[in-house]
Scaffold this active site. Structure first.
Site, PDB file in Angstrom:
ATOM      1  N   LYS A   2       3.036   3.422  -5.649  1.00  0.00           N
ATOM      2  CA  LYS A   2       2.532   2.430  -6.601  1.00  0.00           C
ATOM      3  C   LYS A   2       3.646   1.938  -7.521  1.00  0.00           C
ATOM      4  O   LYS A   2       3.676   0.778  -7.889  1.00  0.00           O
ATOM      5  CB  LYS A   2       1.353   3.008  -7.380  1.00  0.00           C
ATOM      6  CG  LYS A   2       0.255   3.581  -6.464  1.00  0.00           C
ATOM      7  CD  LYS A   2      -0.086   2.662  -5.298  1.00  0.00           C
ATOM      8  CE  LYS A   2      -0.740   3.401  -4.152  1.00  0.00           C
ATOM      9  NZ  LYS A   2      -0.746   2.613  -2.893  1.00  0.00           N
ATOM     10  N   ASP A  48      -3.156  -3.021  -2.621  1.00  0.00           N
ATOM     11  CA  ASP A  48      -4.200  -2.002  -2.650  1.00  0.00           C
ATOM     12  C   ASP A  48      -4.034  -1.136  -3.906  1.00  0.00           C
ATOM     13  O   ASP A  48      -2.940  -1.060  -4.475  1.00  0.00           O
ATOM     14  CB  ASP A  48      -4.110  -1.115  -1.400  1.00  0.00           C
ATOM     15  CG  ASP A  48      -5.311  -0.168  -1.274  1.00  0.00           C
ATOM     16  OD1 ASP A  48      -5.155   0.909  -0.677  1.00  0.00           O
ATOM     17  OD2 ASP A  48      -6.393  -0.511  -1.802  1.00  0.00           O
ATOM     18  N   ASN A  49      -5.092  -0.488  -4.343  1.00  0.00           N
ATOM     19  CA  ASN A  49      -5.051   0.541  -5.393  1.00  0.00           C
ATOM     20  C   ASN A  49      -4.638   0.054  -6.769  1.00  0.00           C
ATOM     21  O   ASN A  49      -4.006   0.806  -7.530  1.00  0.00           O
ATOM     22  CB  ASN A  49      -4.097   1.680  -4.987  1.00  0.00           C
ATOM     23  CG  ASN A  49      -4.379   2.193  -3.610  1.00  0.00           C
ATOM     24  OD1 ASN A  49      -3.520   2.091  -2.715  1.00  0.00           O
ATOM     25  ND2 ASN A  49      -5.573   2.723  -3.400  1.00  0.00           N
ATOM     26  N   GLU A  71     -11.240   4.202  -1.275  1.00  0.00           N
ATOM     27  CA  GLU A  71     -11.695   4.500   0.089  1.00  0.00           C
ATOM     28  C   GLU A  71     -12.550   5.768   0.141  1.00  0.00           C
ATOM     29  O   GLU A  71     -12.219   6.788  -0.435  1.00  0.00           O
ATOM     30  CB  GLU A  71     -10.504   4.640   1.054  1.00  0.00           C
ATOM     31  CG  GLU A  71      -9.386   5.529   0.587  1.00  0.00           C
ATOM     32  CD  GLU A  71      -8.300   4.775  -0.171  1.00  0.00           C
ATOM     33  OE1 GLU A  71      -8.610   3.736  -0.759  1.00  0.00           O
ATOM     34  OE2 GLU A  71      -7.167   5.245  -0.195  1.00  0.00           O
ATOM     35  N   ASP A  92       0.830  -1.205   0.000  1.00  0.00           N
ATOM     36  CA  ASP A  92       0.000   0.000   0.000  1.00  0.00           C
ATOM     37  C   ASP A  92       0.863   1.252   0.000  1.00  0.00           C
ATOM     38  O   ASP A  92       0.452   2.314   0.470  1.00  0.00           O
ATOM     39  CB  ASP A  92      -0.928  -0.003   1.222  1.00  0.00           C
ATOM     40  CG  ASP A  92      -2.020   1.043   1.099  1.00  0.00           C
ATOM     41  OD1 ASP A  92      -2.579   1.455   2.150  1.00  0.00           O
ATOM     42  OD2 ASP A  92      -2.295   1.479  -0.033  1.00  0.00           O
TER      43      ASP A  92
HETATM   44  N1  LIG Z   1       9.204   2.881  -0.656  1.00  0.00           N
HETATM   45  C1  LIG Z   1       8.579   3.158   0.509  1.00  0.00           C
HETATM   46  N2  LIG Z   1       9.006   2.617   1.659  1.00  0.00           N
HETATM   47  C2  LIG Z   1       8.373   2.888   2.811  1.00  0.00           C
HETATM   48  N3  LIG Z   1       7.322   3.721   2.923  1.00  0.00           N
HETATM   49  C3  LIG Z   1       6.868   4.274   1.783  1.00  0.00           C
HETATM   50  C4  LIG Z   1       7.456   4.029   0.537  1.00  0.00           C
HETATM   51  N4  LIG Z   1       6.742   4.712  -0.410  1.00  0.00           N
HETATM   52  C5  LIG Z   1       5.779   5.386   0.247  1.00  0.00           C
HETATM   53  N5  LIG Z   1       5.865   5.108   1.546  1.00  0.00           N
HETATM   54  C6  LIG Z   1       5.017   5.623   2.584  1.00  0.00           C
HETATM   55  O1  LIG Z   1       3.706   5.100   2.413  1.00  0.00           O
HETATM   56  C7  LIG Z   1       2.865   6.004   3.112  1.00  0.00           C
HETATM   57  C8  LIG Z   1       1.612   6.250   2.482  1.00  0.00           C
HETATM   58  N6  LIG Z   1       1.854   6.530   1.115  1.00  0.00           N
HETATM   59  C9  LIG Z   1       1.351   5.697   0.283  1.00  0.00           C
HETATM   60  C10 LIG Z   1       1.609   6.271  -0.883  1.00  0.00           C
HETATM   61  C11 LIG Z   1       1.149   5.636  -2.053  1.00  0.00           C
HETATM   62  N7  LIG Z   1      -0.290   5.468  -1.867  1.00  0.00           N
HETATM   63  C12 LIG Z   1      -0.981   6.306  -2.439  1.00  0.00           C
HETATM   64  O2  LIG Z   1      -0.399   7.233  -3.032  1.00  0.00           O
HETATM   65  C13 LIG Z   1      -2.455   6.189  -2.438  1.00  0.00           C
HETATM   66  C14 LIG Z   1      -3.121   7.142  -3.144  1.00  0.00           C
HETATM   67  C15 LIG Z   1      -4.513   7.082  -3.192  1.00  0.00           C
HETATM   68  N8  LIG Z   1      -5.183   8.073  -3.932  1.00  0.00           N
HETATM   69  O3  LIG Z   1      -4.489   9.019  -4.435  1.00  0.00           O
HETATM   70  O4  LIG Z   1      -6.424   8.000  -4.084  1.00  0.00           O
HETATM   71  C16 LIG Z   1      -5.241   6.084  -2.547  1.00  0.00           C
HETATM   72  C17 LIG Z   1      -4.544   5.106  -1.836  1.00  0.00           C
HETATM   73  O5  LIG Z   1      -5.197   4.082  -1.188  1.00  0.00           O
HETATM   74  C18 LIG Z   1      -3.159   5.146  -1.773  1.00  0.00           C
HETATM   75  O6  LIG Z   1      -2.518   4.157  -1.084  1.00  0.00           O
HETATM   76  N9  LIG Z   1       2.309   7.408  -0.749  1.00  0.00           N
HETATM   77  N10 LIG Z   1       2.487   7.557   0.527  1.00  0.00           N
HETATM   78  C19 LIG Z   1       3.548   7.352   3.183  1.00  0.00           C
HETATM   79  O7  LIG Z   1       3.634   7.649   4.554  1.00  0.00           O
HETATM   80  C20 LIG Z   1       4.874   7.122   2.538  1.00  0.00           C
HETATM   81  O8  LIG Z   1       5.870   7.712   3.292  1.00  0.00           O
HETATM   82 MG   LIG Z   2      -3.883   2.512  -0.609  1.00  0.00          MG
END
Ligand SMILES: Nc1ncnc2c1ncn2[C@@H]1O[C@H](Cn2cc(CNC(=O)c3cc([N+](=O)[O-])cc(O)c3O)nn2)[C@@H](O)[C@H]1O
Ligand SMILES: [Mg+2]
Length: 217
Positions: free
Chosen positions: A146, A171-172, A201, A143
């Site tokens: 992407k 997810d997604n 969501e 999650d």
């Molecule tokens: N390589 C990585 N290693 C560890 N943590 C990570 C990494 N990439 C992102 N994260 C963390 O995931 C958390 C949540 N996150 C998830 C995303 C990617 N998910 C989405 O962008 C997303 C976007 C939507 N959306 O735009 O509708 C809906 C969803 O359910 C999603 O998961 N970006 N940050 C953030 O705190 C980030 O620091």
């Molecule tokens: Mg998600």
């Protein structure tokens, strides 16, 4: 400059105001209510969350890996279903989000079942085995970013952290979408994939979870 709170901080406030300490379901309900009625946030949410629950119950995993903790919503959903001795290792590279997630997990009373690791998945996965003594993961919940789904899946395979029977739940896969990952798990002879159609969501937009079982080499 006004020091506005961050969205994760506002989510934590909602938990502290509305949820009961030690009651994971009340934490989940408080976050879902806040994100549906106050402010959208990228938690897996209640609709896809119940699909996540059913997969966790079906797999009854001993070790779970979650990539992308965010505020800990899905961490709590997973951990609340785990029997004693089982745990979820969750990776989060954003320290501010990790700090919030620790408090959300603590509020739910599930800290004994959760290991939150701060770091990027690409850096942490290679030392999972020796650091946590993990043989292989029974369940991986993807999650995070992407475009990291596919490289991290390949990295997990290379590190021997995915073995016959390991279940990947992503997810997604529709929104925002993970086309290269989907193509890989759906076309690879080493995975048996199934798409659970749902909604993004807290919205009416289509999204879904892809469950892929590793068949071994
Ligand atoms: N390589 C990585 N290693 C560890 N943590 C990570 C990494 N990439 C992102 N994260 C963390 O995931 C958390 C949540 N996150 C998830 C995303 C990617 N998910 C989405 O962008 C997303 C976007 C939507 N959306 O735009 O509708 C809906 C969803 O359910 C999603 O998961 N970006 N940050 C953030 O705190 C980030 O620091
Ligand atoms: Mg998600």
């Amino acid at each position: 400059t006004l020091t506005r709170t961050s969205r994760p901080q506002r989510i934590l406030k909602a938990v502290q105001r509305k949820a009961t300490v030690g009651d994971p379901q009340s934490v989940i309900t408080a976050i879902d209510h806040f994100c549906r009625h106050r402010e959208w946030a990228m938690n897996v949410g209640d609709e896809k969350g119940s699909i996540l629950d059913s997969v966790v119950n079906e797999v009854s995993p001993v070790t779970v890996l979650e990539l992308g903790t965010y505020c800990g919503y899905s961490t709590v959903r997973i951990a609340r279903l785990l029997p004693p001795g089982a745990c979820v290792i969750t990776l989060e590279f954003n320290p501010d989000y990790a700090a919030i997630a620790r408090q959300v997990i603590k509020w739910s009373g599930l800290e004994d079942k959760v290991q939150l690791v701060e770091g990027a998945s690409g850096d942490c996965i290679p030392w999972m085995k020796e650091h946590f003594g993990v043989q292989a993961f029974d369940l991986v919940f993807l999650d995070h970013w992407k475009e990291r789904y596919l490289p991290d899946t390949k990295l997990l395979e290379e590190c021997g952290l995915i073995q016959k029977g390991t279940v990947l739940l992503a997810d997604n896969v529709i929104c925002p979408g993970t086309p290269d990952y989907l193509e890989y798990v759906r076309n690879s002879p080493r995975y048996n994939s199934h798409y659970y159609r749902s909604h993004l969501e807290y919205t009416k937009a289509e999204d879904g979870l892809e469950k892929s079982v590793f068949l071994g080499y």
